[in-house]
Design a protein around this motif. Structure first.
Motif, PDB file in Angstrom:
ATOM      1  N   ALA A 119       0.846  -1.194   0.000  1.00 19.65           N
ATOM      2  CA  ALA A 119       0.000   0.000   0.000  1.00 19.65           C
ATOM      3  C   ALA A 119       0.877   1.237   0.000  1.00 19.65           C
ATOM      4  O   ALA A 119       2.037   1.202   0.418  1.00 19.65           O
ATOM      5  CB  ALA A 119      -0.929  -0.001   1.216  1.00 19.65           C
ATOM      6  N   GLN A 120       0.307   2.358  -0.491  1.00 24.19           N
ATOM      7  CA  GLN A 120       0.939   3.666  -0.439  1.00 24.19           C
ATOM      8  C   GLN A 120       0.309   4.439   0.723  1.00 24.19           C
ATOM      9  O   GLN A 120      -0.905   4.649   0.742  1.00 24.19           O
ATOM     10  CB  GLN A 120       0.741   4.426  -1.755  1.00 24.19           C
ATOM     11  N   ILE A 121       1.140   4.877   1.671  1.00 27.79           N
ATOM     12  CA  ILE A 121       0.655   5.521   2.888  1.00 27.79           C
ATOM     13  C   ILE A 121       1.083   6.989   2.885  1.00 27.79           C
ATOM     14  O   ILE A 121       2.268   7.294   2.741  1.00 27.79           O
ATOM     15  CB  ILE A 121       1.202   4.824   4.149  1.00 27.79           C
ATOM     16  N   LEU A 122       0.119   7.906   3.046  1.00 26.86           N
ATOM     17  CA  LEU A 122       0.401   9.337   3.118  1.00 26.86           C
ATOM     18  C   LEU A 122       0.490   9.760   4.570  1.00 26.86           C
ATOM     19  O   LEU A 122      -0.444   9.550   5.352  1.00 26.86           O
ATOM     20  CB  LEU A 122      -0.693  10.139   2.406  1.00 26.86           C
ATOM     21  N   VAL A 123       1.624  10.388   4.931  1.00 28.62           N
ATOM     22  CA  VAL A 123       1.828  10.908   6.281  1.00 28.62           C
ATOM     23  C   VAL A 123       2.007  12.409   6.191  1.00 28.62           C
ATOM     24  O   VAL A 123       2.874  12.898   5.467  1.00 28.62           O
ATOM     25  CB  VAL A 123       3.055  10.245   6.952  1.00 28.62           C
ATOM     26  N   ARG A 124       1.202  13.155   6.938  1.00 29.02           N
ATOM     27  CA  ARG A 124       1.265  14.620   6.932  1.00 29.02           C
ATOM     28  C   ARG A 124       2.131  15.133   8.078  1.00 29.02           C
ATOM     29  O   ARG A 124       2.491  14.386   8.975  1.00 29.02           O
ATOM     30  CB  ARG A 124      -0.143  15.213   7.020  1.00 29.02           C
ATOM     31  N   ASP A 125       2.431  16.425   8.015  1.00 28.88           N
ATOM     32  CA  ASP A 125       3.241  17.053   9.068  1.00 28.88           C
ATOM     33  C   ASP A 125       2.601  16.829  10.439  1.00 28.88           C
ATOM     34  O   ASP A 125       1.396  17.067  10.625  1.00 28.88           O
ATOM     35  CB  ASP A 125       3.382  18.551   8.820  1.00 28.88           C
ATOM     36  N   ASP A 126       3.433  16.376  11.384  1.00 30.20           N
ATOM     37  CA  ASP A 126       3.024  16.214  12.782  1.00 30.20           C
ATOM     38  C   ASP A 126       1.865  15.239  12.962  1.00 30.20           C
ATOM     39  O   ASP A 126       1.201  15.237  14.001  1.00 30.20           O
ATOM     40  CB  ASP A 126       2.651  17.565  13.402  1.00 30.20           C
ATOM     41  N   GLU A 127       1.611  14.396  11.989  1.00 31.89           N
ATOM     42  CA  GLU A 127       0.535  13.413  12.081  1.00 31.89           C
ATOM     43  C   GLU A 127       1.081  12.065  12.549  1.00 31.89           C
ATOM     44  O   GLU A 127       2.197  11.686  12.209  1.00 31.89           O
ATOM     45  CB  GLU A 127      -0.136  13.244  10.714  1.00 31.89           C
ATOM     46  N   ARG A 128       0.289  11.340  13.338  1.00 28.75           N
ATOM     47  CA  ARG A 128       0.610   9.947  13.694  1.00 28.75           C
ATOM     48  C   ARG A 128      -0.380   9.057  12.963  1.00 28.75           C
ATOM     49  O   ARG A 128      -1.577   9.074  13.234  1.00 28.75           O
ATOM     50  CB  ARG A 128       0.515   9.709  15.196  1.00 28.75           C
ATOM     51  N   ARG A 129       0.138   8.256  12.035  1.00 28.19           N
ATOM     52  CA  ARG A 129      -0.703   7.404  11.187  1.00 28.19           C
ATOM     53  C   ARG A 129      -0.505   5.950  11.600  1.00 28.19           C
ATOM     54  O   ARG A 129       0.623   5.450  11.635  1.00 28.19           O
ATOM     55  CB  ARG A 129      -0.304   7.597   9.712  1.00 28.19           C
ATOM     56  N   ARG A 130      -1.609   5.251  11.958  1.00 29.57           N
ATOM     57  CA  ARG A 130      -1.545   3.844  12.354  1.00 29.57           C
ATOM     58  C   ARG A 130      -2.208   2.999  11.276  1.00 29.57           C
ATOM     59  O   ARG A 130      -3.325   3.287  10.825  1.00 29.57           O
ATOM     60  CB  ARG A 130      -2.241   3.616  13.694  1.00 29.57           C
ATOM     61  N   ILE A 131      -1.512   1.925  10.901  1.00 29.16           N
ATOM     62  CA  ILE A 131      -2.012   1.001   9.887  1.00 29.16           C
ATOM     63  C   ILE A 131      -2.022  -0.399  10.483  1.00 29.16           C
ATOM     64  O   ILE A 131      -0.992  -0.896  10.968  1.00 29.16           O
ATOM     65  CB  ILE A 131      -1.141   1.021   8.612  1.00 29.16           C
ATOM     66  N   ASP A 132      -3.182  -1.064  10.436  1.00 27.44           N
ATOM     67  CA  ASP A 132      -3.314  -2.463  10.867  1.00 27.44           C
ATOM     68  C   ASP A 132      -3.339  -3.347   9.633  1.00 27.44           C
ATOM     69  O   ASP A 132      -4.114  -3.112   8.701  1.00 27.44           O
ATOM     70  CB  ASP A 132      -4.587  -2.661  11.684  1.00 27.44           C
ATOM     71  N   VAL A 133      -2.510  -4.387   9.628  1.00 25.16           N
ATOM     72  CA  VAL A 133      -2.390  -5.275   8.474  1.00 25.16           C
ATOM     73  C   VAL A 133      -2.656  -6.705   8.919  1.00 25.16           C
ATOM     74  O   VAL A 133      -2.073  -7.177   9.911  1.00 25.16           O
ATOM     75  CB  VAL A 133      -0.986  -5.181   7.836  1.00 25.16           C
ATOM     76  N   SER A 134      -3.542  -7.390   8.197  1.00 23.97           N
ATOM     77  CA  SER A 134      -3.823  -8.812   8.442  1.00 23.97           C
ATOM     78  C   SER A 134      -3.643  -9.554   7.122  1.00 23.97           C
ATOM     79  O   SER A 134      -4.440  -9.382   6.181  1.00 23.97           O
ATOM     80  CB  SER A 134      -5.253  -8.987   8.967  1.00 23.97           C
ATOM     81  N   LEU A 135      -2.585 -10.346   7.041  1.00 24.11           N
ATOM     82  CA  LEU A 135      -2.290 -11.053   5.792  1.00 24.11           C
ATOM     83  C   LEU A 135      -3.234 -12.242   5.598  1.00 24.11           C
ATOM     84  O   LEU A 135      -3.695 -12.852   6.560  1.00 24.11           O
ATOM     85  CB  LEU A 135      -0.843 -11.542   5.801  1.00 24.11           C
ATOM     86  N   GLU A 136      -3.501 -12.594   4.340  1.00 25.46           N
ATOM     87  CA  GLU A 136      -4.324 -13.753   3.986  1.00 25.46           C
ATOM     88  C   GLU A 136      -3.440 -14.850   3.419  1.00 25.46           C
ATOM     89  O   GLU A 136      -2.408 -14.567   2.799  1.00 25.46           O
ATOM     90  CB  GLU A 136      -5.381 -13.343   2.955  1.00 25.46           C
ATOM     91  N   ARG A 137      -3.868 -16.079   3.652  1.00 28.52           N
ATOM     92  CA  ARG A 137      -3.084 -17.212   3.143  1.00 28.52           C
ATOM     93  C   ARG A 137      -3.089 -17.215   1.623  1.00 28.52           C
ATOM     94  O   ARG A 137      -4.096 -16.921   0.988  1.00 28.52           O
ATOM     95  CB  ARG A 137      -3.641 -18.536   3.665  1.00 28.52           C
ATOM     96  N   ALA A 138      -1.943 -17.578   1.072  1.00 24.30           N
ATOM     97  CA  ALA A 138      -1.836 -17.661  -0.383  1.00 24.30           C
ATOM     98  C   ALA A 138      -2.573 -18.886  -0.893  1.00 24.30           C
ATOM     99  O   ALA A 138      -2.753 -19.879  -0.161  1.00 24.30           O
ATOM    100  CB  ALA A 138      -0.365 -17.719  -0.786  1.00 24.30           C
TER     101      ALA A 138
END
Length: 341
Positions: free
Chosen positions: A270-289
């Motif tokens: 994924a492409q994640i945009l982070v702005r000035d002084d921002e705290r960005r949290r991303i939760d990722v759950s992988l799927e079986r191939a």
């Protein structure tokens, strides 16, 4: 200019400020008497000053119209409107005599700092066109207005920074001279691209100076990125592995490429945009191939069908020429394999 009209306006401003000009003070001093027996000195007749065309008559076109409108507004007490018209007339004509009227409007509006700036501008632009009396008037007016202003001095860590007082630009560092600012609460800002603004709120009193040291720090455009994934998942930011399972850190503001991988699991990108002084949290759950066995099963079925079809063809070739093949529900597929009837 030849002193007549400029002196009139200069004395009008000084009178409005409640002070006398140096020339007036000097004129009020008693004259010294000559020693007894000294013959009076012969005084050559003074040459009359050349006649000067009044400002209202020397202006032409729109400049003349703007000047007339300014005069009417001034007489009506609308000093802000008159100021705008006089400034416009000056832009069109560049006749520095208009700056006297601009200064008088600024005085009536209690914009003493701007009045001083206007007088200095007139002194610089008019040059030799100002008489000695005019120059003295300007000096006296600036001195008289000193009780209503203070002078700002800025020492900046960065040259080329713009200086603002109440969001109006007053110069660039290093300042060529102290800047007059009106009394009262003033917001002073020093700004330069790529640096954090220096901002101060100052209470300004008259007849004083305000000295500030503006240290400009480079602007750091960063935020924080937090990734929460599976316990054994590898986390990569912009192509570099930064952690396993969980990771949080400071990143430059902007877009970043996130990739989370684990054996037997479909990668997450994924492409994640982070702005000035921002705290960005991303939760990722992988799927079986997808299981590779499922694909081989279908390949086996396909191969078996081909073998089956080949066997049918081979069986049909065992019939002797002219022997008809038995018909069944499969149409042309023979149901008898080899053998004779």
């Amino acid at each position: 200019m030849r002193g007549k009209q400029l002196g009139h306006w200069g004395r009008a401003i000084a009178a409005a400020l409640g002070v006398g000009l140096a020339a007036g003070v000097a004129a009020a001093q008693p004259a010294r008497s000559a020693p007894a027996g000294t013959p009076p000195a012969a005084t050559p007749p003074a040459a009359p000053p050349p006649a000067e065309t009044p400002l209202a008559e020397s202006l032409t076109g729109m400049a003349r119209a703007e000047h007339g409108a300014g005069a009417a507004l001034f007489d009506d007490g609308d000093y802000a409107g008159a100021l705008a018209r006089y400034e416009r007339a000056y832009e069109l004509s560049r006749d520095h005599r208009l700056l006297w009227k601009v200064a008088l409007c600024q005085k009536n509006l209690r914009r003493y700092a701007k009045m001083i700036a206007t007088l200095r501008r007139m002194e610089a632009e008019a040059g030799a066109a100002l008489s000695a009396r005019d120059k003295q008037d300007i000096a006296d007016l600036i001195k008289a207005a000193g009780a209503f202003v203070s002078f700002l001095e800025i020492t900046s860590s960065e040259p080329g920074a713009a200086v603002f007082v109440d969001d109006e630009p007053v110069g660039t560092t290093p300042l060529a001279a102290p800047v007059p600012i009106d009394i009262g609460e003033r917001r002073i800002r020093v700004s330069k691209p790529g640096f954090v603004d220096f901002v101060r709120q100052e209470k300004v009193v008259g007849g004083d100076s305000v000295a500030l040291v503006a240290r400009l720090d480079r602007a750091v455009h960063r935020g924080r990125l937090a990734i929460a994934a599976g316990q054994d998942d590898l986390i990569a930011i912009d192509g570099k592995v930064v952690g396993k399972g969980r990771w949080e850190g400071s990143v430059q503001s902007g877009t970043h490429a996130l990739r989370v991988t684990a054996p037997g699991m479909t990668p997450h990108e994924a492409q994640i945009l982070v702005r000035d002084d921002e705290r960005r949290r991303i939760d990722v759950s992988l799927e079986r191939a997808a299981q590779r066995g499922g694909a081989s099963k279908w390949l086996w079925i396909g191969g078996g069908a081909a073998i089956f079809a080949g066997a049918l063809v081979a069986g049909s070739l065992l019939f002797e020429p002219g022997t008809p093949a038995e018909q069944g529900s499969l149409g042309t597929v023979p149901l008898g394999f080899g053998g004779r009837r």
